[in-house]
Motif scaffolding. Structure first.
Motif, PDB file in Angstrom:
ATOM      1  N   UNK A 556      58.552  54.190  20.193  1.00 13.67           N
ATOM      2  CA  UNK A 556      58.919  54.823  18.927  1.00 13.67           C
ATOM      3  C   UNK A 556      58.726  56.334  18.983  1.00 13.67           C
ATOM      4  N   UNK A 557      57.988  56.815  20.010  1.00 10.35           N
ATOM      5  CA  UNK A 557      57.889  58.246  20.225  1.00 10.35           C
ATOM      6  C   UNK A 557      57.316  58.513  21.613  1.00 10.35           C
ATOM      7  N   UNK A 558      57.579  59.708  22.102  1.00  4.75           N
ATOM      8  CA  UNK A 558      56.948  60.181  23.332  1.00  4.75           C
ATOM      9  C   UNK A 558      56.798  61.694  23.242  1.00  4.75           C
ATOM     10  N   UNK A 559      55.854  62.235  24.015  1.00  2.43           N
ATOM     11  CA  UNK A 559      55.539  63.663  23.951  1.00  2.43           C
ATOM     12  C   UNK A 559      55.831  64.338  25.288  1.00  2.43           C
ATOM     13  N   UNK A 560      56.381  65.532  25.197  1.00  2.00           N
ATOM     14  CA  UNK A 560      56.622  66.378  26.375  1.00  2.00           C
ATOM     15  C   UNK A 560      56.282  67.810  25.997  1.00  2.00           C
ATOM     16  N   UNK A 561      56.333  68.692  26.981  1.00  2.00           N
ATOM     17  CA  UNK A 561      56.074  70.104  26.739  1.00  2.00           C
ATOM     18  C   UNK A 561      57.364  70.899  26.790  1.00  2.00           C
ATOM     19  N   UNK A 562      57.406  71.972  26.053  1.00  2.73           N
ATOM     20  CA  UNK A 562      58.564  72.864  26.060  1.00  2.73           C
ATOM     21  C   UNK A 562      58.870  73.294  27.495  1.00  2.73           C
ATOM     22  N   UNK A 563      60.113  73.182  27.873  1.00  2.00           N
ATOM     23  CA  UNK A 563      60.535  73.553  29.217  1.00  2.00           C
ATOM     24  C   UNK A 563      60.496  72.428  30.221  1.00  2.00           C
ATOM     25  N   UNK A 564      59.963  71.259  29.848  1.00  2.00           N
ATOM     26  CA  UNK A 564      59.923  70.123  30.768  1.00  2.00           C
ATOM     27  C   UNK A 564      61.339  69.620  31.068  1.00  2.00           C
ATOM     28  N   UNK A 565      61.519  69.162  32.304  1.00  2.00           N
ATOM     29  CA  UNK A 565      62.735  68.434  32.658  1.00  2.00           C
ATOM     30  C   UNK A 565      62.476  66.961  32.351  1.00  2.00           C
ATOM     31  N   UNK A 566      63.214  66.430  31.386  1.00  2.00           N
ATOM     32  CA  UNK A 566      62.966  65.076  30.892  1.00  2.00           C
ATOM     33  C   UNK A 566      64.081  64.144  31.357  1.00  2.00           C
ATOM     34  N   UNK A 567      63.693  63.042  31.961  1.00  2.00           N
ATOM     35  CA  UNK A 567      64.641  61.986  32.303  1.00  2.00           C
ATOM     36  C   UNK A 567      64.297  60.751  31.485  1.00  2.00           C
ATOM     37  N   UNK A 568      65.243  60.330  30.642  1.00  2.00           N
ATOM     38  CA  UNK A 568      65.047  59.127  29.838  1.00  2.00           C
ATOM     39  C   UNK A 568      65.869  57.998  30.456  1.00  2.00           C
ATOM     40  N   UNK A 569      65.202  56.902  30.769  1.00  2.00           N
ATOM     41  CA  UNK A 569      65.861  55.725  31.332  1.00  2.00           C
ATOM     42  C   UNK A 569      65.687  54.574  30.353  1.00  2.00           C
ATOM     43  N   UNK A 570      66.815  54.040  29.893  1.00  2.00           N
ATOM     44  CA  UNK A 570      66.793  52.971  28.897  1.00  2.00           C
ATOM     45  C   UNK A 570      67.424  51.718  29.493  1.00  2.00           C
TER      46      UNK A 570
END
Length: 637
Positions: A556-570
């Motif tokens: 329902x939520x996740x946290x990252x930092x500004x500037x992070x390269x985020x890969x979401x796998x669903x």
């Protein structure tokens, strides 16, 4: 006196139909003789027969079409799937374009398929073809070219997704595309259209007149989609076709003058149909008698005719100026080259080609067995499997039905009329295709005509208007129009496949190679995609794994930092067919489709601090609106 504006049509008494045909009437005397059969008026009997044909074309609610139509999407860069005879659009398959509905061009899976050309955001698709075994559709693949960026793509028909894209070296603008029909589709053939200097690295810009220019005919391995070989040719290649023995391929060729301006390209009286002897080409490659260019390892053969001398593997048969469409009759007997600037179609006997390549003819034209005059602007030809051909007449805005054997008899001096019927189409037809006409199974039931202009057929939509696809019943002696409908972005060509020849998956297989990259990364991270919802940090790279099952994401939520390269796998855990989910991050340009049992992944930069919602884009449940979560982006310290 009325203030009503008097239009040009009212002043001249011409209808729009008549206006468009004026040029054709003026030039009709050029195509006199056998080509003078006119268009019959619609009698009450004809209208009644048309009504019966329209009933045959009706596909009711919850009923299934008899055929799949694989439509090119023109400059949209996509491929469309249309049901026949209903003419209902069923699916759009993004290939060379970007699609926010599916995430094509944005997901990691699609970027891997697009490869080094993933940064190109446009395409121009013209000529779809479908794989065959023994000259019949086998339901494995469809292939499509990109004229805009010199690529060829493959589409898996079981999932209706593109799975391979290849950029063709050494040439510019792939136009014509065809494939081996027997014993199965092992090679896919592609025409490089425009001649270009070699090397084309900019060093010859100031002395292009001195530079050697050429284009090539390319063959790709249908399974690996790697370029198997290329043949340098004379002139610009246009369209291509193949025989039913696997031995010969042909390509229409214009600009035999090797010129760069319109006047220069019109100097010669004739151009030609280039004929390729595939076994001989493969012998040359196997024997190592080839060259390579630049940093490419692709075998290149020189198939040009030099000093009047032919190679062992190419021949150039003169045909009327600027030929366009290249086609093969479903009985495997004849190749056809459409005249475009000539009112004729040239018919070549395939059983004479062995003698041509063994130099038994003093004149290459001895392989020609007919050259019927049909009307103005013949661009393409298709077939009903009963001995009849159907050619589009671009300038006349007509389709002409003609008998092949009667045309041959006429060419041999017999007084016989080979034209069976002409019908008006709206307007300026390019490609046309009859059901199963590319295969041995041509059944002569339906004919689709793709016209370049619709004019007054539909509600006006400003300066850019829809084009027009028309469906004809050709099962009887006469063609009968039963449907027309608007089309966007210039569909060029189609193939029509019987529905039982394609077996589509209802849900994805979990080990499907389409998302193998995501599966491999999850395995490396020690994540079970079907049961775990997890966030993994790797420096400034964050990999977010979540499941989806209506109506909720696994996180329902996740946290990252500004500037992070985020890969979401669903991973979509729903196993019910037709229950797709989507994943979209608001204000981040992130969106993708995840169909039942599929895994999809997308990578982006978390550049905006704050709380950002993600939600499901495909309506999946009564609580679909509640299927959402938050990405929390912490600002840099």
């Amino acid at each position: 006196m009325s203030d009503k504006k008097i239009t040009e049509v009212e002043k001249t008494g011409l209808s729009r139909r008549g206006f468009l045909g004026a040029t054709a009437v003026t030039g009709a005397t050029l195509a006199a003789g056998a080509a003078t059969v006119g268009t019959s008026m619609m009698s009450r009997e004809t209208l009644a027969a048309t009504d019966k044909s329209a009933l045959k074309a009706h596909v009711g609610p919850a009923e299934l079409d008899e055929y799949y139509g694989v439509w090119s999407g023109g400059q949209s860069g996509e491929v469309r799937i249309v049901g026949l005879p209903s003419m209902r659009e069923l699916m759009r398959i993004p290939v060379f374009n970007r699609c926010s509905a599916t995430g094509w061009g944005h997901t990691n899976e699609s970027k891997a398929i697009l490869g080094k050309s993933a940064h190109l955001e446009n395409g121009d698709t013209h000529h779809p073809q479908a794989s065959m075994t023994d000259g019949r559709y086998d339901g494995r693949y469809a292939f499509i070219q990109d004229k805009a960026n010199t690529r060829v793509a493959r589409i898996r028909l079981d999932v209706m997704k593109c799975d391979k894209v290849t950029t063709i070296p050494h040439v510019q603008a792939i136009h014509g595309l065809h494939l081996q029909r027997v014993p199965s589709t092992k090679l896919v053939f592609a025409c490089g259209e425009f001649i270009a200097p070699y090397p084309n690295d900019g060093k010859l810009i100031d002395k292009l007149d001195e530079a050697e220019h050429f284009t090539m005919y390319s063959a790709l391995d249908a399974e690996t989609m790697e370029v198997a070989w290329q043949v340098i040719v004379d002139g610009n290649l246009d369209n291509t076709s193949t025989c039913f023995s696997g031995k010969y391929a042909v390509a229409t060729c214009y600009n035999s003058e090797m010129a760069f301006d319109l006047a220069g390209q019109m100097r010669n009286e004739r151009d030609w149909l280039t004929i390729f002897n595939i076994p001989r080409i493969e012998e040359e490659v196997k024997a190592g008698r080839f060259i390579t260019l630049a940093d490419s390892k692709v075998p290149v053969l020189d198939g040009r005719k030099k000093n009047g001398k032919n190679t062992t593997f190419t021949r150039y048969v003169p045909v009327p100026k600027n030929p366009h469409g290249a086609h093969t009759s479903p009985d495997g007997k004849y190749f056809f080259a459409n005249g475009k600037l000539s009112p004729t179609v040239t018919v070549i006997a395939i059983d004479r080609l062995d003698d041509l390549f063994n130099d038994k003819f003093a004149d290459e034209r001895e392989v020609v067995v007919a050259e019927p005059e049909l009307g103005l602007g013949p661009l393409h030809t298709t077939f009903d499997g009963r001995g009849n051909a159907y050619s589009s007449l671009f300038i006349d805005s007509q389709v002409v039905k003609w008998n092949i054997e009667d045309a041959i008899r006429h060419y041999n001096g017999e007084d016989v009329n080979y034209i069976r019927q002409k019908v008006d189409v709206h307007y300026q037809p390019g490609h046309l295709k009859a059901s199963l006409a590319e295969t041995r199974d041509a059944d002569g039931k339906w004919l689709v005509v793709l016209s370049k202009f619709s004019k007054d057929r539909f509600l006006p939509t400003g300066p850019l208007r829809a084009e027009n696809d028309q469906l004809f019943d050709i099962s009887g002696e006469e063609m009968k129009l039963v449907h027309d409908g608007p089309a966007f972005a210039e569909p060029h060509d189609i193939v029509i496949i019987r529905r039982d020849q394609i077996q589509t998956k209802r849900v994805w297989d979990r080990d499907d190679p389409f998302f193998a990259g995501a599966l491999a990364q999850a395995k490396a991270d020690g994540v079970n995609l079907e049961s775990e919802n997890k966030v993994i940090r790797d420096g400034n790279k964050v990999r977010v794994y979540m499941t989806s099952i209506a109506p909720a994401f696994g996180l329902s939520e996740f946290s990252v930092n500004e500037g992070d390269e985020v890969t979401v796998t669903v991973t979509n855990l729903d196993q019910i067919e037709d229950l797709s989910h989507g994943f979209c991050v608001v204000n981040h340009g992130v969106s993708m489709e995840i169909s039942p049992r599929q895994t999809s992944s997308i990578t982006f930069i978390a550049s905006k601090p704050g709380s950002h919602y993600y939600y499901c884009t495909w309506f999946c449940h009564a609580l679909h609106m509640e299927m959402a979560g938050r990405m929390l982006v912490r600002p840099k310290a």
